[in-house]
Design a protein around this motif. Sequence first.
Motif: not given
Length: 185
Positions: A168-170, A173-174
């Motif tokens: 996932s994109e999250d 990002k993390s």
Amino acid sequence: MNIKKFPVWFYMSLKRLFCKWSFVAILCAIPLLICGANMAMQGKSGILTVFLCCEDGNSDALDVIDYIKNSSTSLLFEKSTNLEDSLKALKQKKADAVWYFEKDFSKRADSYALGKNKKPLVQVFEREDNIPLKLSREKLYSGVYRRLAYGAYKNFVYTQYKNVSGVSEDVIKSYFGKRDFDEIQ
């Protein structure tokens, strides 16, 4: 020196000055000037006033706007949601510049990071071109760079590591927020 002798010493050293009424007037005016300066500093002030306009509420554009607005600077940034009102303020000389973030800012930033988009990410409207406005654009560049760096990083991860296509994109990002990228491998 003794504390009891201090008033006498103070009076004797400044006796000539206290005889002149102009010195006493200036001495009394100092607290008034300090109070006036404090009251003047309470209001909004800056070298330039720049309106940051985003009409549709794009989350990436709002992140850039918040970054610019919260940065410590001598510039005054105002958030706006209407381009027409911002341009009217520019014409009425209530603003020195308007930075308009397009509706498809996220898509443009991603394609710009890939090198495909040649359209501007942010439209800049200015009353005149001067040195402070040129320097203020550095704040804009620093805010937009953060978004472009993430787009380039995301593209790099998806092209270099084929097995992360389901991530996932999250999560990306993390990892992007971390300083050490060694954990990705």
